[in-house]
Design an enzyme around this catalytic site. Structure first.
Site, PDB file in Angstrom:
ATOM      1  N   ALA A  55       2.236   7.438  -1.929  1.00  0.00           N
ATOM      2  CA  ALA A  55       0.796   7.031  -2.242  1.00  0.00           C
ATOM      3  C   ALA A  55       0.339   7.353  -0.535  1.00  0.00           C
ATOM      4  O   ALA A  55      -0.772   8.084  -0.632  1.00  0.00           O
ATOM      5  CB  ALA A  55       0.829   5.881  -2.432  1.00  0.00           C
ATOM      6  N   GLN A 203      14.180  10.961  -5.998  1.00  0.00           N
ATOM      7  CA  GLN A 203      13.658  10.657  -4.690  1.00  0.00           C
ATOM      8  C   GLN A 203      14.461   9.930  -3.622  1.00  0.00           C
ATOM      9  O   GLN A 203      14.446  10.012  -2.435  1.00  0.00           O
ATOM     10  CB  GLN A 203      12.047  10.131  -4.762  1.00  0.00           C
ATOM     11  CG  GLN A 203      10.683  11.002  -5.259  1.00  0.00           C
ATOM     12  CD  GLN A 203      10.906  10.734  -6.542  1.00  0.00           C
ATOM     13  OE1 GLN A 203      11.700  10.472  -7.508  1.00  0.00           O
ATOM     14  NE2 GLN A 203       9.649  10.821  -7.049  1.00  0.00           N
ATOM     15  N   ASP A 244       2.257   2.355  -5.475  1.00  0.00           N
ATOM     16  CA  ASP A 244       1.267   3.273  -5.671  1.00  0.00           C
ATOM     17  C   ASP A 244      -0.098   2.657  -5.720  1.00  0.00           C
ATOM     18  O   ASP A 244      -0.962   3.108  -5.656  1.00  0.00           O
ATOM     19  CB  ASP A 244       1.810   3.920  -6.540  1.00  0.00           C
ATOM     20  CG  ASP A 244       2.987   4.904  -6.210  1.00  0.00           C
ATOM     21  OD1 ASP A 244       4.023   4.287  -6.643  1.00  0.00           O
ATOM     22  OD2 ASP A 244       2.881   5.992  -5.716  1.00  0.00           O
ATOM     23  N   ASN A 254       4.675   0.852  -9.174  1.00  0.00           N
ATOM     24  CA  ASN A 254       5.620   1.637  -8.431  1.00  0.00           C
ATOM     25  C   ASN A 254       6.403   2.564  -9.321  1.00  0.00           C
ATOM     26  O   ASN A 254       6.510   2.397 -10.579  1.00  0.00           O
ATOM     27  CB  ASN A 254       6.387   0.890  -7.647  1.00  0.00           C
ATOM     28  CG  ASN A 254       7.091   1.539  -6.439  1.00  0.00           C
ATOM     29  OD1 ASN A 254       6.586   2.366  -5.782  1.00  0.00           O
ATOM     30  ND2 ASN A 254       8.296   1.317  -6.081  1.00  0.00           N
ATOM     31  N   LYS A 255       7.147   3.511  -8.703  1.00  0.00           N
ATOM     32  CA  LYS A 255       8.026   4.362  -9.413  1.00  0.00           C
ATOM     33  C   LYS A 255       9.017   3.696 -10.682  1.00  0.00           C
ATOM     34  O   LYS A 255       9.196   2.630 -10.399  1.00  0.00           O
ATOM     35  CB  LYS A 255       9.122   5.013  -8.345  1.00  0.00           C
ATOM     36  CG  LYS A 255      10.058   6.402  -8.885  1.00  0.00           C
ATOM     37  CD  LYS A 255       9.315   7.321  -9.694  1.00  0.00           C
ATOM     38  CE  LYS A 255       8.334   7.845  -8.701  1.00  0.00           C
ATOM     39  NZ  LYS A 255       7.420   8.903  -9.402  1.00  0.00           N
TER      40      LYS A 255
HETATM   41  O1  MRU Z   1       5.958  10.218  -7.484  1.00  0.00           O
HETATM   42  P1  MRU Z   1       6.199   9.962  -6.218  1.00  0.00           P
HETATM   43  O2  MRU Z   1       7.242  10.376  -5.493  1.00  0.00           O
HETATM   44  O3  MRU Z   1       4.627  10.170  -5.509  1.00  0.00           O
HETATM   45  O4  MRU Z   1       6.240   8.527  -6.331  1.00  0.00           O
HETATM   46  C1  MRU Z   1       5.532   7.699  -5.379  1.00  0.00           C
HETATM   47  C2  MRU Z   1       6.343   7.095  -4.451  1.00  0.00           C
HETATM   48  O5  MRU Z   1       6.829   7.502  -3.460  1.00  0.00           O
HETATM   49  C3  MRU Z   1       6.939   5.728  -4.966  1.00  0.00           C
HETATM   50  O6  MRU Z   1       6.457   5.289  -6.039  1.00  0.00           O
HETATM   51  C4  MRU Z   1       7.143   4.922  -3.638  1.00  0.00           C
HETATM   52  O7  MRU Z   1       8.049   3.874  -3.777  1.00  0.00           O
HETATM   53  C5  MRU Z   1       5.887   4.309  -3.317  1.00  0.00           C
HETATM   54  S1  MRU Z   1       4.858   5.133  -2.454  1.00  0.00           S
HETATM   55  C6  MRU Z   1       5.321   4.544  -0.809  1.00  0.00           C
END
Ligand code: MRU
Length: 368
Positions: A55, A203, A244, A254-255
């Site tokens: 984010a 990730q 996010d 979040n993810k």
């Molecule tokens: O889909 P991405 O890799 O952009 O995912 C977002 C993230 O990196 C994660 O959800 C993360 O935990 C939060 S952003 C600091």
């Protein structure tokens, strides 16, 4: 943070003063490749294709993308086009909209011949502010780790579980969830990180493990479904994740998979913290489960995995049967009630409407 002793950021102004450098995160962990963005199209493509992701970094890249657009054409139409093009790249991380609104506020009333310079100035500030915010998150969050370390016997490490990548690769530097970990590590606190692999894009396995390893932080990659077992056996002292988007009442998007970790943490009395910079708060949204748009990505992320073969070549293989349908929701929402605390640049808050509005009154008010 450091890559084998050398300090590095995820995004930087190139020496020509007209373009922006990034690390191509789609190539990690097996190849370290940098790219140069020179146009709005380059910036939008970098975000959409996830050459940059996370984010805060999405927000900073969008800010520089507006600058690239202003260099080519500083008209009102061009500004509106840059906003729309960048805003359409990814739907969930609110830092993207925040950064575009910041840039628009600075540029809208300016004469066209001043816009490129003003855009560069504000994009640079957004990047620097991100670093400062994350350092503050690191200071506040490391106190939590330090307190747990104080309860350990000599030689015992604090075990932190994290999900996805919310380290320096997800931000401009330091990261959000990993900032307390880096800060505690630099204070000499013995710690160890369990990094969820984070299917489908991995990730955690490819980015979190890479950056922790390069910085010298002890860690272990675990399959996504391992955390609950570790928590049942007292092997996790605390969970810290990034986010996010955080709603006005403290729900955390979040993810995908974060919610399941929060449920396991609650069942095992493991503290569950979320680290967030204030641009990640969306005071216009209350109920995260119902109101936050959840990005759905292509089936190939689930169906195909890419990695290094024994001969060192990078190969992709299909892991589902031909023709099996696939669902790929990129994010989920963890309700505030499952969250022990929100680690922000202004301290550790309870995940509640009152605490967020009190800590960030200027943001809460402007959203009304
Ligand atoms: O889909 P991405 O890799 O952009 O995912 C977002 C993230 O990196 C994660 O959800 C993360 O935990 C939060 S952003 C600091």
């Amino acid at each position: 943070m450091k890559i084998d002793g050398k300090a590095m950021r995820t995004i930087w102004l190139e020496a020509d003063g007209a373009s922006v450098g990034i690390i191509d995160q789609t190539q990690l962990p097996h190849r370290f490749v940098t790219l140069i963005l020179t146009t709005l199209t380059d910036a939008a493509h970098a975000i959409k294709s996830m050459q940059v992701r996370g984010a805060p970094l999405i927000g900073a890249t969008a800010a520089y993308g507006v600058w690239l657009a202003m260099q080519a054409d500083a008209s009102d139409d061009s500004l509106a086009r840059a906003y729309e093009t960048l805003h359409a790249t990814r739907p969930t991380a609110i830092n993207l909209k925040w950064a575009l609104d910041e840039m628009t506020a600075v540029l809208r009333e300016r004469p066209q011949d001043e816009r490129a310079a003003a855009a560069l100035q504000r994009a640079g500030e957004i990047a620097e502010e991100d670093v400062g915010i994350n350092q503050a998150i690191g200071r506040h969050g490391s106190v939590l780790i330090e307190a747990i370390a104080a309860t350990k016997s000599k030689g015992e490490r604090v075990n932190v579980l994290t999900h996805c990548n919310a380290g320096w690769l997800a931000a401009v530097d330091w990261g959000t969830a990993l900032a307390p970990i880096y800060t505690a590590h630099e204070k000499g606190i013995a710690l160890h990180v369990y990094a969820d692999e984070t299917r489908p894009r991995n990730q955690g396995a490819s980015l979190t493990a890479w950056e922790l390893g390069r910085h010298g932080v002890p860690h272990t990659v675990i399959p996504d479904n391992t955390g609950g077992h570790l928590m049942q056996h007292g092997m996790v002292d605390l969970v810290i994740v990034g986010t996010d988007r955080v709603t006005a009442q403290g729900d955390v998007c979040n993810k995908i998979g974060t919610y399941l970790k929060a449920l396991a943490a609650a069942d095992n009395n493991v503290p569950f913290y979320v680290a967030l910079p204030s641009p990640t708060i969306d005071f216009t949204v209350i109920d995260g489960v119902r109101e936050i748009p959840i990005e759905q990505r292509g089936p190939e992320e689930v169906a195909v995995m890419t990695g290094k073969a024994a001969d060192g070549s990078i190969v992709s293989v299909q892991v589902v049967p031909d023709g099996s349908p696939v669902a790929n929701y990129a994010f989920d929402v963890t309700p505030a009630r499952l969250i022990t605390g929100l680690i922000t640049e202004r301290g550790v808050l309870t995940a509640s409407r009152d605490a967020l509005a009190k800590a960030f009154p200027e943001r809460a008010k402007s959203a009304i």
